[in-house]
Design an enzyme around this catalytic site. Structure first.
Site, short mmCIF file in Angstrom:
data_model
loop_
_atom_site.label_atom_id
_atom_site.label_comp_id
_atom_site.label_asym_id
_atom_site.label_seq_id
_atom_site.Cartn_x
_atom_site.Cartn_y
_atom_site.Cartn_z
N ASN A 20 0.98 -1.22 -0.09
CA ASN A 20 -0.08 -0.01 0.01
C ASN A 20 0.93 1.29 -0.01
OD1 ASN A 20 -2.22 -1.58 -0.03
ND2 ASN A 20 -2.57 -1.52 2.17
N LYS A 72 3.65 4.12 -1.43
CA LYS A 72 4.19 4.57 -2.55
C LYS A 72 5.45 4.24 -3.12
CE LYS A 72 5.58 9.02 -4.42
NZ LYS A 72 5.50 8.72 -5.85
N LYS A 84 5.74 1.63 -6.01
CA LYS A 84 5.57 0.37 -6.88
C LYS A 84 6.11 0.69 -8.52
CE LYS A 84 1.53 0.00 -5.14
NZ LYS A 84 1.52 0.98 -4.08
N THR A 85 5.24 1.67 -8.97
CA THR A 85 5.32 2.17 -10.34
C THR A 85 6.80 2.78 -10.39
OG1 THR A 85 2.94 2.22 -10.94
CG2 THR A 85 4.56 3.55 -12.34
N THR A 86 7.25 3.53 -9.77
CA THR A 86 8.37 4.43 -9.84
C THR A 86 9.76 3.42 -9.73
OG1 THR A 86 7.21 6.10 -8.10
CG2 THR A 86 9.47 6.47 -9.10
N ARG A 89 17.35 1.70 -16.44
CA ARG A 89 18.55 0.82 -16.47
C ARG A 89 18.38 0.03 -17.69
NH1 ARG A 89 18.64 -0.40 -10.07
NH2 ARG A 89 19.68 1.36 -9.24
N PHE A 107 -10.97 1.27 -14.42
CA PHE A 107 -11.35 0.33 -13.49
C PHE A 107 -12.47 0.71 -12.38
CE2 PHE A 107 -7.61 -2.25 -14.20
CZ PHE A 107 -8.02 -3.05 -15.11
N TRP A 121 -14.86 2.04 -10.31
CA TRP A 121 -15.67 3.26 -10.02
C TRP A 121 -15.63 4.34 -11.23
CZ3 TRP A 121 -11.39 2.54 -7.18
CH2 TRP A 121 -10.51 3.48 -7.15
N GLU A 161 0.48 -1.94 -13.07
CA GLU A 161 -1.09 -2.00 -12.22
C GLU A 161 -1.81 -3.41 -12.51
OE1 GLU A 161 -0.90 -0.25 -10.05
OE2 GLU A 161 -0.09 1.70 -10.75
P1 ATP Z 1 3.85 5.54 -7.78
O1 ATP Z 1 3.37 5.67 -8.86
O2 ATP Z 1 4.08 7.12 -7.30
O3 ATP Z 1 5.04 4.83 -7.62
P2 ATP Z 1 2.54 3.43 -6.81
O4 ATP Z 1 2.52 2.89 -8.16
O5 ATP Z 1 3.05 2.96 -5.65
O6 ATP Z 1 2.84 4.97 -6.54
P3 ATP Z 1 -0.37 3.40 -7.19
O7 ATP Z 1 -1.07 2.53 -6.07
O8 ATP Z 1 -0.09 2.88 -8.49
O9 ATP Z 1 0.85 3.64 -6.14
O10 ATP Z 1 -0.87 4.71 -7.00
C1 ATP Z 1 -0.43 5.73 -7.85
C2 ATP Z 1 -0.70 7.02 -7.32
O11 ATP Z 1 -1.34 7.03 -6.06
C3 ATP Z 1 0.38 7.87 -7.04
O12 ATP Z 1 0.35 9.19 -7.38
C4 ATP Z 1 0.91 7.88 -5.58
O13 ATP Z 1 1.76 8.89 -5.10
C5 ATP Z 1 -0.56 7.60 -4.96
N1 ATP Z 1 -0.35 6.68 -3.78
C6 ATP Z 1 0.36 5.97 -3.68
N2 ATP Z 1 0.26 5.31 -2.32
C7 ATP Z 1 -0.58 6.01 -1.91
C8 ATP Z 1 -1.13 5.76 -0.48
N3 ATP Z 1 -1.15 5.13 0.26
N4 ATP Z 1 -2.10 6.90 -0.02
C9 ATP Z 1 -2.45 7.81 -1.07
N5 ATP Z 1 -1.95 7.92 -2.39
C10 ATP Z 1 -1.29 7.17 -3.03
MG MG Z 2 1.67 2.60 -9.70
#
Ligand code: ATP
Ligand code: MG
Length: 225
Positions: free
Chosen positions: A63, A65, A67-69, A77, A119, A121, A156
């Site tokens: 949960n 932040k 994962k994508t970054t 790389r 997706f 909602w 995702e």
């Molecule tokens: P990022 O893309 O920043 O690496 P992520 O891939 O880990 O994030 P996702 O679940 O894909 O997270 O959500 C994408 C967006 O939601 C990003 O803008 C991120 O900052 C935000 N986000 C991620 N985790 C949370 C959280 N726990 N609460 C609120 N917003 C979040």
């Molecule tokens: Mg993500």
């Protein structure tokens, strides 16, 4: 989510024990030097005994932040090493124009597909979500089956699995078809256990604080997109 950690080998444990107290307080300069010499020798042995190279199934879940970054860092790389890279985005809009623009000069090496819907909602149409997720998976599969792609990011995809828009069985079967050198990164919250079991490298991003929640801070350039 429960994640099992496998047992470290003897050298890993020795290395951990040698740096357990990271401040190393209470040691004389001589004791510290000897300990660090030993630590260095252990590290050299650890590196020497790791000779295997293989394409990895990588999962970024949890949960927090990042994962994508973190996956984008691996894409960067890979591009730097001249690998061909494919990105299939399972949720539309998860990918922002800033990232797209940065990767523009890499168009010869990088294929990018934004194939998801919002997706749940956003679409409010389960059949449509399922059809979109399946179509995205079929595109992903063409890259998985193409040995010229060394790094494949399925951004995702875990969300599609979690909501049941995509069944786990064909995904596991598809991952098993990858060429030995290829790395596949699957991101998103709630990765199913069966995927975690099949993966080689799994990281759970743990939420400790997020300013969106605690401070009402909106998504900001450079941080979220
Ligand atoms: P990022 O893309 O920043 O690496 P992520 O891939 O880990 O994030 P996702 O679940 O894909 O997270 O959500 C994408 C967006 O939601 C990003 O803008 C991120 O900052 C935000 N986000 C991620 N985790 C949370 C959280 N726990 N609460 C609120 N917003 C979040
Ligand atoms: Mg993500």
């Amino acid at each position: 989510m429960t994640s099992e950690t496998s047992a470290p080998n003897r050298l890993d444990t020795t290395a951990d024990n040698l740096t357990e107290d990271s401040t190393q307080q209470g040691l004389t300069a001589e004791q510290y030097k000897r300990k660090m010499e030993k630590r260095k020798a252990v590290q050299q042995q650890r590196l020497a005994e790791r000779t295997v190279e293989k394409g990895l199934i990588i999962v970024h879940t949890g949960n927090g932040k990042g994962k994508t970054t973190a996956a984008l860092g691996m894409v960067l790389r890979s591009l730097g090493h001249g690998y061909k890279v494919a990105i299939v985005q399972f949720i539309k809009g998860a990918w922002e124009p800033a990232e797209k623009a940065v990767f523009e000069p890499w168009s010869e090496q990088l294929e990018f597909h934004a194939l998801g819907e919002g997706f749940t909602w956003e679409t409010q149409d389960r059949d449509r979500d399922m059809a979109k997720a399946e179509a995205a998976w079929n595109v992903a599969l063409t890259y998985i089956q193409n040995p010229t792609y060394r790094t494949i990011l399925l951004d995702e995809v875990n969300i599609a699995l979690k909501h049941g828009f995509l069944s786990i069985e064909p995904v596991l079967a598809g991952l098993a078809q990858k060429t030995p050198d290829t790395h596949i990164i699957l991101t998103g919250r709630g990765a199913p256990k069966a995927l975690i079991d099949q993966a080689d490298l799994v990281t759970e991003m743990k939420l400790i604080k997020h300013p969106f929640r605690e401070q009402g801070v909106k998504a900001q350039p450079g941080i979220e997109f």
